[in-house]
Design a protein around this motif. Structure first.
Motif: not given
Length: 103
Positions: A2-4, A66-73, A95-103
Motif C-alpha cells: 500500500t502507499a502507506g 522538495e525531497r523525493d521518496f521512492a514509493l514503488g507504484g 506529518l501529513e502527506a498525499l500520495t497518488v498512484r502512478e499511471s
C-alpha cells in the motif's frame, strides 16, 4: 504494498541514512481523488529518541517538501510537518502527506 506501507518504509530508510532511530507510532490513511488522479491522504506520528533526536529531526525537516521518496507504484505529491514537540531527548513529529498512484 500500500502507499502507506511504502511511505513508512521510505521514511525508515531516510532516517537510517541519517543514522537516527525512528519509530512510526501511527499511520492513518484515507482515500483521495481528483478528476484525473487517485491516491491517499496520510497522517503519521513519528518518534525520534535519544540525544541526537533534535538534530536528526532538523536534518529531516530541512527541505522536506522538495525531497523525493521512492514509493514503488505511488508518487509523493505533498508532505508537510503539522506538529513538532520535544521532551527529554525525544522528538515527536506529526506529518501529513498525499500520495497518488502512478499511471
Amino acid at each position: 504494498m500500500t502507499a502507506g506501507d511504502a511511505l513508512k518504509r521510505a521514511l525508515r530508510v531516510y532516517f537510517v541514512k541519517l543514522g537516527a532511530a525512528v519509530a512510526i507510532e501511527s499511520l492513518a490513511s484515507r482515500p483521495w481523488a481528483s478528476i484525473t488522479l487517485s491516491g491517499e491522504r496520510h497522517r503519521l506520528s513519528l518518534c525520534l529518541p535519544g540525544p541526537g533526536a533534535a538534530a536528526a529531526a532538523d536534518a529531516f525537516l530541512d527541505g522536506l517538501a522538495e525531497r523525493d521518496f521512492a514509493l514503488g507504484g505511488h508518487i509523493l505529491a505533498d508532505i508537510a510537518l503539522v506538529e513538532r514537540s520535544e521532551e527529554d531527548e525525544q522528538v515527536r513529529l506529526i506529518l501529513e502527506a498525499l500520495t497518488v498512484r502512478e499511471s
